[in-house]
Design a protein around this motif. Structure first.
Motif, short mmCIF file in Angstrom:
data_model
loop_
_atom_site.label_atom_id
_atom_site.label_comp_id
_atom_site.label_asym_id
_atom_site.label_seq_id
_atom_site.Cartn_x
_atom_site.Cartn_y
_atom_site.Cartn_z
N VAL A 2 0.83 -1.20 0.00
CA VAL A 2 0.00 0.00 0.00
C VAL A 2 0.87 1.26 0.00
O VAL A 2 0.60 2.22 -0.73
CB VAL A 2 -0.96 -0.02 1.22
CG1 VAL A 2 -1.66 1.32 1.36
CG2 VAL A 2 -1.97 -1.14 1.07
N ASP A 59 2.34 1.74 -3.36
CA ASP A 59 1.30 2.23 -4.26
C ASP A 59 1.10 3.74 -4.11
O ASP A 59 1.00 4.48 -5.09
CB ASP A 59 0.00 1.48 -3.99
CG ASP A 59 -1.10 1.87 -4.95
OD1 ASP A 59 -0.80 1.90 -6.17
OD2 ASP A 59 -2.22 2.13 -4.51
N LEU A 60 1.10 4.20 -2.85
CA LEU A 60 0.94 5.62 -2.58
C LEU A 60 2.07 6.42 -3.21
O LEU A 60 1.84 7.47 -3.82
CB LEU A 60 0.93 5.88 -1.07
CG LEU A 60 -0.43 5.83 -0.38
CD1 LEU A 60 -0.29 6.04 1.10
CD2 LEU A 60 -1.36 6.89 -1.01
N HIS A 120 1.62 7.13 -6.97
CA HIS A 120 0.37 7.81 -7.37
C HIS A 120 -0.77 6.83 -7.62
O HIS A 120 -1.51 6.95 -8.58
CB HIS A 120 0.60 8.68 -8.61
CG HIS A 120 1.87 9.45 -8.54
ND1 HIS A 120 2.03 10.52 -7.69
CD2 HIS A 120 3.06 9.28 -9.17
CE1 HIS A 120 3.26 10.99 -7.81
NE2 HIS A 120 3.91 10.25 -8.70
N ASN A 121 -0.87 5.82 -6.77
CA ASN A 121 -1.95 4.82 -6.87
C ASN A 121 -2.05 4.18 -8.24
O ASN A 121 -3.14 3.89 -8.73
CB ASN A 121 -3.30 5.46 -6.51
CG ASN A 121 -3.28 6.00 -5.10
OD1 ASN A 121 -2.54 5.50 -4.25
ND2 ASN A 121 -4.08 7.01 -4.85
N ASP A 162 -8.26 -2.77 -3.28
CA ASP A 162 -7.70 -3.18 -1.99
C ASP A 162 -8.74 -4.11 -1.36
O ASP A 162 -9.76 -3.65 -0.84
CB ASP A 162 -7.47 -1.93 -1.15
CG ASP A 162 -6.73 -2.25 0.13
OD1 ASP A 162 -6.70 -3.44 0.50
OD2 ASP A 162 -6.18 -1.32 0.74
#
Lengths: 495, 73
Positions: free
Chosen positions: B21, B24-25, B28-29, B35
């Motif tokens: 996660v 991913d952040l 930029h997703n 999820d």
């Protein structure tokens, strides 16, 4: 033996276009080779039954041959499937229009020629005239033993290149170098990957090494077939010649006079692989006779490809020894290998740390760094364990037989697996997440359907979503469901 | 109406999930599609190799390989 080998050849054949088969089946040797090596037993029976049948064979008659249990039916379906895919059998309704089968005329004609002889096709190779070959054999002294040695030297050279490329500094050079063409071929087949100037073994390379010799030969030849098109060679002629080689006799000189230019070119490459031997006296003249080695004469038979693979009492003992198990693995991760072969030494060094070398013994240790370096090359823990198991010393196998203990110490096996798992902190499965199902019943039905298909990977009940690895059949299911619901709603509307 | 989302289902520990996660952040997703829960995420098909590599790098910083001191012969 080696179902994988013929399976690979079969897979290759099946993707060829239909016209290629027509050309291939012109040669009796091809028809015979495919008949004896590639077909399941039931298919052989069927082919023989149809061989001299002028008309077509009714499908209902075929059913009377087959018992009604599932196993027999499955065998029949499989045989029919293989025969159709190889374009040997096709469906041909009889005069009354009932479903029936017939053999491809080209295949039937060639197989009849192969079985009963006749014709001037030269498809089974043209031996040098009897007196000539005797004289030639006497002069050059090419005996069967020499051919075997040549074949083994060439083939081990290739294997050694695949393993040994990474550890040239081991000092265990076999004195055998392989030609540039072969090296290129090994790269094309992704058995080795060239990083910088060094070639290193890959995962498929390790799989290649684990196979028996015949399967290895086929694996390499299929790569050869795939690239030969780009070298301006006709794949049909290459394949036809390989099948011819499979029917030649060991220790006999054959004349290359009736070969096509493509096949002349092939002779050069095949002698690099150790499949044919050409006396070195004047290799450049096109009419030097060639001798098939055991690697090629066993291509389409079930006999072992190198004599060292057998426990034949006629073979020298040191050769039979080599193929027997030679590895002892202790619970303290120490490994003792009774071997003198540089090939096996190099192989072991891929996943263990070598400690000491004695004249007939090698000690090594399996360590975490050694396993991790093997994993980094793409070799899996299962491959290592398989290798150790298949080459375990008879003592370990004996202990298993008498005490029922596992061949390898479970602690070591588990640890090797754990080391691999440690590097894989996540597992990924490509597929499709299905969501947006309305109602518990609809969700349950869809999940059960996916489970029955064997495509369900995981369901997330709380979210009413599930993950499948394949979608094609699922989308068919959803279309059907939608259709039914629409019909139901329409029915409700009317009522 | 049922919908199917193509992607790679990742199964991992909750701790690894947290790192994914975070990765991913930082991107930029652009990696995670859904999820799902503590041990499952759906990621984009073409980001699988990238994520593997990024996770490896992330773990290299945090988890120290225990040096296996090879005992004397």
């Amino acid at each position: 033996m080696s179902t994988t080998a013929s399976q690979r050849a079969l897979d290759y054949l099946e993707q060829l276009p239909g016209t290629t088969f027509t050309k291939l089946y012109q040669h009796p040797s091809t028809a015979l080779a495919i008949f004896r090596r590639m077909l399941p037993h039931f298919a052989k029976t069927l082919v023989l039954a149809l061989l001299y049948l002028p008309g077509s064979f009714r499908a209902t008659d075929l059913d009377t041959w087959v018992k009604t249990d599932t196993a027999s039916r499955r065998a029949r379906d499989r045989s029919l499937d293989v025969l159709k895919r190889l374009r040997i059998l096709f469906e041909k309704p009889d005069e009354a229009g009932r479903a029936g089968y017939a053999l491809s005329p080209a295949f039937a004609k060639s197989l009849r020629l192969a079985l009963t002889g006749g014709g001037e096709h030269g498809s089974f190779g043209v031996p040098c005239s009897t007196t000539g070959s005797e004289a030639a054999a006497a002069a050059s002294g090419v005996g069967i033993e020499e051919l075997d040695n040549f074949a083994r030297r060439q083939w081990e050279g290739i294997l050694y290149y695949v393993v040994g490329a990474a550890n040239a500094g081991l000092g265990a050079t076999s004195g055998q170098t392989i030609s540039a063409g072969t090296a290129q071929l090994l790269q094309k087949g992704e058995f080795v990957a060239v990083r910088g100037r060094k070639a290193t073994i890959t995962q498929s390379g390790f799989t290649f090494l684990l196979q028996d010799t015949n399967a290895q030969v086929w694996t390499l030849l299929i790569v050869y077939l795939e690239v030969c098109g780009s070298l301006g060679m006709e794949a049909v002629e290459v394949l036809g010649f390989l099948f011819t080689l499979g029917s030649l006799e060991l220790g006999v000189a054959y004349s290359p006079a009736n070969l096509t230019p493509t096949q002349h070119q092939m002779l050069e490459d095949l002698s690099d692989f150790g499949l044919v031997y050409r006396p070195p006296s004047n290799p450049s003249t096109p009419n030097t006779p060639y001798y098939p080695t055991r690697l090629s004469t066993t291509l389409t038979s079930d006999a072992p490809a190198l004599p060292s693979n057998t426990s034949d009492p006629n073979q020298p003992p040191n050769q039979t020894q080599q193929q027997k198990g030679y590895i002892i693995l202790e619970t303290n991760y120490r490994l003792y290998a009774y071997t003198t072969s540089p090939l096996q030494t190099a192989l072991l060094s891929l996943f263990s740390t070598l400690k000491t070398r004695y004249p007939n013994l090698l000690t090594a240790k399996i360590t975490k760094p050694s396993i991790l370096s093997a994993l980094a090359l793409g070799i899996t823990s299962n491959q290592i364990i398989t290798y150790l198991t298949t080459h375990a010393h008879p003592i370990l196998a004996h202990a298993q037989a008498t005490h029922g203990t596992p061949v390898l110490p479970p602690t070591v096996v588990d640890q090797i697996r754990l080391w691999q798992l440690e590097g894989e902190r996540m597992a990924g499965f490509p597929g499709y997440l299905i969501r947006g199902l309305e109602g518990e019943g609809e969700y349950e039905r869809a999940v059960r359907y996916a489970e029955a298909l064997g495509v369900l990977r995981r369901e997330f009940k709380g979210r009413r979503e599930f993950f499948v690895t394949r979608m094609d059949q699922m989308s068919g299911y959803f279309r059907g469901e939608a259709g039914r619901r629409k019909a139901r709603e329409a029915g409700n509307g009317e009522g | 109406m049922p919908r199917a989302l193509a992607g790679v289902l990742i199964e991992c520990d909750p701790s690894i999930k947290a790192i994914i996660v975070k990765i991913d952040l930082e991107h930029h997703n652009d990696i995670v599609i859904v999820d799902i829960d503590d041990e499952h995420v759906l990621i984009k098909n073409d980001k699988h190799e990238l994520l593997k590599q990024l996770l490896k790098d992330a773990l290299k910083d945090t988890v120290r390989e225990a040096e296996d001191s090879s005992e004397s012969e």
